[in-house]
Design a protein around this motif. Structure first.
Motif, PDB file in Angstrom:
ATOM      1  N   GLU A  21       1.462   0.186  -1.994  1.00  0.00           N
ATOM      2  CA  GLU A  21       2.770  -0.395  -1.064  1.00  0.00           C
ATOM      3  C   GLU A  21       1.594  -1.834  -1.065  1.00  0.00           C
ATOM      4  O   GLU A  21       1.495  -2.384   0.060  1.00  0.00           O
ATOM      5  CB  GLU A  21       2.605   0.033   0.087  1.00  0.00           C
ATOM      6  N   THR A  31      -2.084  -3.961   1.945  1.00  0.00           N
ATOM      7  CA  THR A  31      -1.477  -3.302   1.415  1.00  0.00           C
ATOM      8  C   THR A  31      -1.199  -2.437   2.487  1.00  0.00           C
ATOM      9  O   THR A  31      -1.157  -1.878   4.153  1.00  0.00           O
ATOM     10  CB  THR A  31      -2.876  -2.048   0.081  1.00  0.00           C
ATOM     11  N   LYS A  32      -0.108  -1.206   2.442  1.00  0.00           N
ATOM     12  CA  LYS A  32      -0.101  -0.066   3.568  1.00  0.00           C
ATOM     13  C   LYS A  32      -1.291   0.658   4.069  1.00  0.00           C
ATOM     14  O   LYS A  32      -1.177   0.512   5.181  1.00  0.00           O
ATOM     15  CB  LYS A  32       1.060   1.402   3.019  1.00  0.00           C
TER      16      LYS A  32
END
Ligand code: IPD
Ligand code: CA
Ligand code: CA
Length: 284
Positions: free
Chosen positions: A41, A53-54
């Motif tokens: 993500e 990112t996630k």
């Protein structure tokens, strides 16, 4: 070192914090290596070079919640969510006083590497006492390497003492650097300095994680690291690890580097004078 009187029990307090935080590392490793496989993500931050990112958010939340529950009197400065006051300031019924400690957290240093599945990324957590780095941990999950230092007590990799290299000849030195996300605004300067280093040193590398770079100077893999525009969470832990391994770290005024200064020059001490001159002479 700035003129700050350090409390008599400083070391004890720093050891306590690092030991407790070290206990969270297996969980952080599991989270980062699991998300690495299938759930990145990726989003953009300041520009399309600056990623999050996630896993950055989950790693940071996990660290922040853990530290707030164990050390509610400490402040926190973390990359993705910023500054947090001590919890005790918000709950008058808790009879604890806020401390002078700040945790300076980079939940993934090397997010571009992480998002390209390169194993060179780290978790960097420094402890500041009134803005002075007094302890730090840099952990590289994919290599399972743990770097740690406490003020005046040496630097360690996987609990074994480490030292900077002995290289004293600039021509034989291996240098590491990195490029800031606003690099297009200072491309000429970056290229000029890069050229000077290429002309005068054995080689230059770019790993993509500044915290890891500082640890690799600390253990003698690289002889020096220079870089512009690093943030406090990139260098709070690595700078004390480097110093405790025998290195020297200065800013553009040749004063002792403090996390947040605009230029950082970190060396093995033996090439310090010649390397700092090389970098400063390259500045327009
Ligand atoms: C970056 C890394 C990189 C450095 C960048 C940093 P991030 O941190 O440390 O090596 O060159 O300037 O911003 O964004 O991956 O946490
Ligand atoms: Ca970083
Ligand atoms: Ca980061």
């Amino acid at each position: 070192m700035k003129n700050v009187v350090l409390p008599y029990n400083l070391k004890e307090e720093v050891y306590k914090r690092l030991d407790v935080f070290e206990g969270l590392l297996p969980e952080l490793k599991r989270i980062l290596l699991e998300l690495w496989e299938d759930d990145l993500e990726v989003q953009y931050k300041s520009n399309e070079l600056d990623l999050v990112t996630k896993a950055d958010y989950i790693s940071e939340q996990t660290i922040v919640h853990f530290l707030q529950s164990r050390f509610p009197m400490d402040s926190i400065l973390s990359e993705e969510t910023g500054k947090k006051e001590p919890i005790v300031n918000h709950i008058p019924s808790i009879h604890l006083k806020a401390s002078e400690f700040t945790w300076c957290i980079d939940p993934i240093d090397g997010t571009i590497n992480y998002s390209h599945h390169l194993p060179l990324f780290s978790i960097s957590v420094g402890i500041l006492y009134k803005d002075i780095p007094v302890g730090g941990i840099v952990y590289i999950p994919a290599l399972n390497d743990l770097y740690r230092a406490v003020y005046n007590d040496g630097a360690y990799k996987n609990h074994k003492r480490i030292f900077v290299s002995q290289t004293s000849d600039l021509k034989k030195s291996l240098i590491v650097t990195g490029f800031p996300y606003n690099r297009l605004e200072m491309l000429d300067q970056l290229m000029k300095t890069f050229q000077m280093v290429l002309k005068n040193c054995r080689g230059i590398r770019r790993t993509g994680s500044a915290a890891l770079d500082l640890c690799w100077v600390a253990e003698g893999r690289f002889d020096a690291h220079y870089e512009w525009n690093l943030s406090p969470w990139d260098t709070a832990a690595g700078s004390i690890i480097l110093k405790e391994a025998g290195g020297i770290i200065v800013n553009e005024r040749m004063e002792e580097y403090q996390p947040g200064d605009s230029l950082m020059i970190a060396t093995n001490r033996n090439i310090h004078q010649s390397f700092v001159e090389l970098i400063l002479n390259s500045i327009a």
